[in-house]
Design an enzyme around this catalytic site. Structure first.
Site, PDB file in Angstrom:
ATOM      1  CD1 TRP A  31      -2.040   2.280   1.262  1.00  0.00           C
ATOM      2  CD2 TRP A  31      -3.456   0.571   1.036  1.00  0.00           C
ATOM      3  NE1 TRP A  31      -3.307   2.797   1.184  1.00  0.00           N
ATOM      4  CE2 TRP A  31      -4.204   1.774   1.052  1.00  0.00           C
ATOM      5  CE3 TRP A  31      -4.135  -0.650   0.919  1.00  0.00           C
ATOM      6  CZ2 TRP A  31      -5.590   1.803   0.955  1.00  0.00           C
ATOM      7  CZ3 TRP A  31      -5.515  -0.630   0.817  1.00  0.00           C
ATOM      8  CH2 TRP A  31      -6.228   0.597   0.819  1.00  0.00           C
ATOM      9  CB  CYS A  89       3.975   4.515   3.446  1.00  0.00           C
ATOM     10  SG  CYS A  89       3.426   6.216   3.197  1.00  0.00           S
ATOM     11  CB  THR A  95     -11.880   7.614   7.697  1.00  0.00           C
ATOM     12  OG1 THR A  95     -10.862   6.812   7.076  1.00  0.00           O
ATOM     13  CG2 THR A  95     -13.001   7.860   6.703  1.00  0.00           C
ATOM     14  CG  HIS A  97      -7.290   5.107   7.128  1.00  0.00           C
ATOM     15  ND1 HIS A  97      -7.715   6.323   6.625  1.00  0.00           N
ATOM     16  CD2 HIS A  97      -5.997   4.967   6.733  1.00  0.00           C
ATOM     17  CE1 HIS A  97      -6.726   6.875   5.940  1.00  0.00           C
ATOM     18  NE2 HIS A  97      -5.682   6.083   5.985  1.00  0.00           N
TER      19      HIS A  97
HETATM   20  N1  RBF Z   1      -2.419   0.446   4.355  1.00  0.00           N
HETATM   21  C1  RBF Z   1      -1.260   1.132   4.396  1.00  0.00           C
HETATM   22  O1  RBF Z   1      -0.191   0.537   4.468  1.00  0.00           O
HETATM   23  N2  RBF Z   1      -1.267   2.497   4.346  1.00  0.00           N
HETATM   24  C2  RBF Z   1      -2.417   3.234   4.271  1.00  0.00           C
HETATM   25  O2  RBF Z   1      -2.345   4.472   4.229  1.00  0.00           O
HETATM   26  C3  RBF Z   1      -3.641   2.524   4.235  1.00  0.00           C
HETATM   27  N3  RBF Z   1      -4.801   3.196   4.190  1.00  0.00           N
HETATM   28  C4  RBF Z   1      -5.969   2.512   4.221  1.00  0.00           C
HETATM   29  C5  RBF Z   1      -7.185   3.205   4.228  1.00  0.00           C
HETATM   30  C6  RBF Z   1      -8.373   2.511   4.291  1.00  0.00           C
HETATM   31  C7  RBF Z   1      -9.655   3.297   4.305  1.00  0.00           C
HETATM   32  C8  RBF Z   1      -8.364   1.102   4.327  1.00  0.00           C
HETATM   33  C9  RBF Z   1      -9.656   0.324   4.410  1.00  0.00           C
HETATM   34  C10 RBF Z   1      -7.186   0.412   4.316  1.00  0.00           C
HETATM   35  C11 RBF Z   1      -5.970   1.082   4.266  1.00  0.00           C
HETATM   36  N4  RBF Z   1      -4.763   0.397   4.241  1.00  0.00           N
HETATM   37  C12 RBF Z   1      -3.592   1.096   4.273  1.00  0.00           C
HETATM   38  C13 RBF Z   1      -4.708  -1.069   4.112  1.00  0.00           C
HETATM   39  C14 RBF Z   1      -4.579  -1.827   5.429  1.00  0.00           C
HETATM   40  O3  RBF Z   1      -3.269  -1.751   5.936  1.00  0.00           O
HETATM   41  C15 RBF Z   1      -4.924  -3.321   5.188  1.00  0.00           C
HETATM   42  O4  RBF Z   1      -4.108  -3.828   4.163  1.00  0.00           O
HETATM   43  C16 RBF Z   1      -6.376  -3.525   4.790  1.00  0.00           C
HETATM   44  O5  RBF Z   1      -7.236  -2.861   5.684  1.00  0.00           O
HETATM   45  C17 RBF Z   1      -6.735  -5.029   4.771  1.00  0.00           C
HETATM   46  O6  RBF Z   1      -6.522  -5.613   6.042  1.00  0.00           O
END
Ligand code: RBF
Length: 171
Positions: A31, A89, A95, A97
């Site tokens: 991500w 990162c 939100t 999150h």
């Molecule tokens: N994962 C990251 O590594 N960085 C992020 O900025 C990030 N933002 C997210 C925002 C939302 C709204 C969601 C639902 C997930 C985000 N994720 C992010 C993914 C999270 O780490 C994870 O892979 C997922 O939620 C699946 O468990």
């Protein structure tokens, strides 16, 4: 001290001994991969710069930062490593999150460190916006991947010293 006052790529090379004997795990979240893959480059290159053995560096990719602790656990089940570096990162959005993810990763890695006895390095860039993340992944504030590699080396050395010798103090 605020990150804006330090350069994440600066460290004291004199504190590094022979690291070719250590085995490293690196877990990278995909991500925000334009950032995390730069963290990985900084981390991997730093280990090689100090003559880490390529065959003793094990890399797993996970979807997001939330998966870093479980990715590390899976890596440790498969490979015998001295230390695991977790790179991700998390950027603030509309939100909350980021709070949930950052706290989950911090708690997960803390628990894993203590339960496994293998240091887990918190290589998470947690920023308010994309520019701050760029600045910390090879930009004006250096590269947190380099800092994470250096921290891993220090912890691997400490683990060895703590295991085999009694004189662990010496600045
Ligand atoms: N994962 C990251 O590594 N960085 C992020 O900025 C990030 N933002 C997210 C925002 C939302 C709204 C969601 C639902 C997930 C985000 N994720 C992010 C993914 C999270 O780490 C994870 O892979 C997922 O939620 C699946 O468990």
């Amino acid at each position: 001290m605020a990150t804006s006052l330090v350069n994440l790529s600066t460290y004291d090379e004199n504190t590094i001994k022979d690291i070719s004997k250590y085995s490293f795990g690196i877990v990278v979240a995909d991500w925000n991969k334009e950032i995390t893959h730069k963290l990985f480059e900084g981390c991997y290159d730093t280990l090689l710069l100090h003559h880490a053995d390529k065959d003793k560096i094990h890399v797993y990719q996970v979807p997001g930062s939330f998966e870093l602790p479980s990715g590390s656990k899976l890596l440790m089940n498969k490979f015998k490593v001295d230390v695991v570096i977790c790179l991700g990162c998390v950027i603030k959005g509309d939100t909350s999150h980021d709070d949930y993810i950052n706290n989950a990763v911090a708690q997960g890695l803390t628990q894993l460190s203590i339960l496994s006895g293998k240091p887990q390095i918190f290589g998470l860039v947690t920023t308010n916006n994309l520019q701050q993340a760029i600045d910390r992944s090879g930009g004006v504030h250096g590269n947190k991947g380099v800092e994470a590699a250096y921290t891993a080396i220090r912890m691997a050395q400490l683990k060895e010293d703590a295991t085999f010798t009694k004189n662990t103090i010496g600045f």
